[in-house]
Design a protein around this motif. Sequence first.
Motif, PDB file in Angstrom:
ATOM      1  N   ASN A   1       0.706  -1.136  -0.061  1.00 17.68           N
ATOM      2  CA  ASN A   1       0.029  -0.194  -0.028  1.00 17.68           C
ATOM      3  C   ASN A   1       0.845   1.361  -0.055  1.00 17.68           C
ATOM      4  O   ASN A   1       0.632   2.262  -0.859  1.00 17.68           O
ATOM      5  CB  ASN A   1      -0.953  -0.013   1.081  1.00 17.68           C
ATOM      6  N   LYS A   2       1.997   1.316   0.667  1.00 18.66           N
ATOM      7  CA  LYS A   2       2.877   2.420   0.734  1.00 18.66           C
ATOM      8  C   LYS A   2       3.452   2.703  -0.628  1.00 18.66           C
ATOM      9  O   LYS A   2       3.620   3.793  -1.058  1.00 18.66           O
ATOM     10  CB  LYS A   2       4.150   2.309   1.828  1.00 18.66           C
ATOM     11  N   VAL A   3       4.056   1.498  -1.352  1.00 17.18           N
ATOM     12  CA  VAL A   3       4.354   1.715  -2.627  1.00 17.18           C
ATOM     13  C   VAL A   3       3.510   2.088  -3.611  1.00 17.18           C
ATOM     14  O   VAL A   3       3.583   2.996  -4.598  1.00 17.18           O
ATOM     15  CB  VAL A   3       5.115   0.523  -3.011  1.00 17.18           C
ATOM     16  N   LEU A   4       2.292   1.449  -3.694  1.00 15.20           N
ATOM     17  CA  LEU A   4       1.374   1.647  -4.958  1.00 15.20           C
ATOM     18  C   LEU A   4       0.373   3.114  -4.594  1.00 15.20           C
ATOM     19  O   LEU A   4      -0.136   3.511  -5.517  1.00 15.20           O
ATOM     20  CB  LEU A   4       0.236   0.518  -4.801  1.00 15.20           C
ATOM     21  N   TYR A   5       0.069   3.419  -3.286  1.00 14.35           N
ATOM     22  CA  TYR A   5      -0.776   4.355  -3.180  1.00 14.35           C
ATOM     23  C   TYR A   5      -0.096   5.688  -2.402  1.00 14.35           C
ATOM     24  O   TYR A   5       0.246   6.001  -1.788  1.00 14.35           O
ATOM     25  CB  TYR A   5      -2.094   3.947  -2.336  1.00 14.35           C
TER      26      TYR A   5
END
Length: 114
Positions: A110-114
Amino acid sequence: MTTKQLEFNQRVHRLNKKHHKMSRGYRATMRKDGLVVMKPQRVRSAVPAKVLVFCLLGFFGFKAFLLSNLGPTGYQFRIDSLNQGTSVEQAGAWVMQIDPLSEALAVQLNKVLY
């Protein structure tokens, strides 16, 4: 006579053990003195360990991606609906339940994608 018989039995046992190992495959090697010696080959697994590790990593990555994409409530809703199905679906629900590793990977994803 007893010690000779014991030595003979030990030698027969060693030869039988070596014969059993060599029945699964062997290779010829030459020693430094020029004598050709047959040595048993090791039995290799049908599936290498690397393949199993990559499959497990892919499986947990897939679970983390689903958990990241659906969110915890949507993911749990789908797991609960699987639990209401047949025994195969219930086994799938048990395998796909949220575990600490996939949850931690989902947070990182989630940290990488959003």
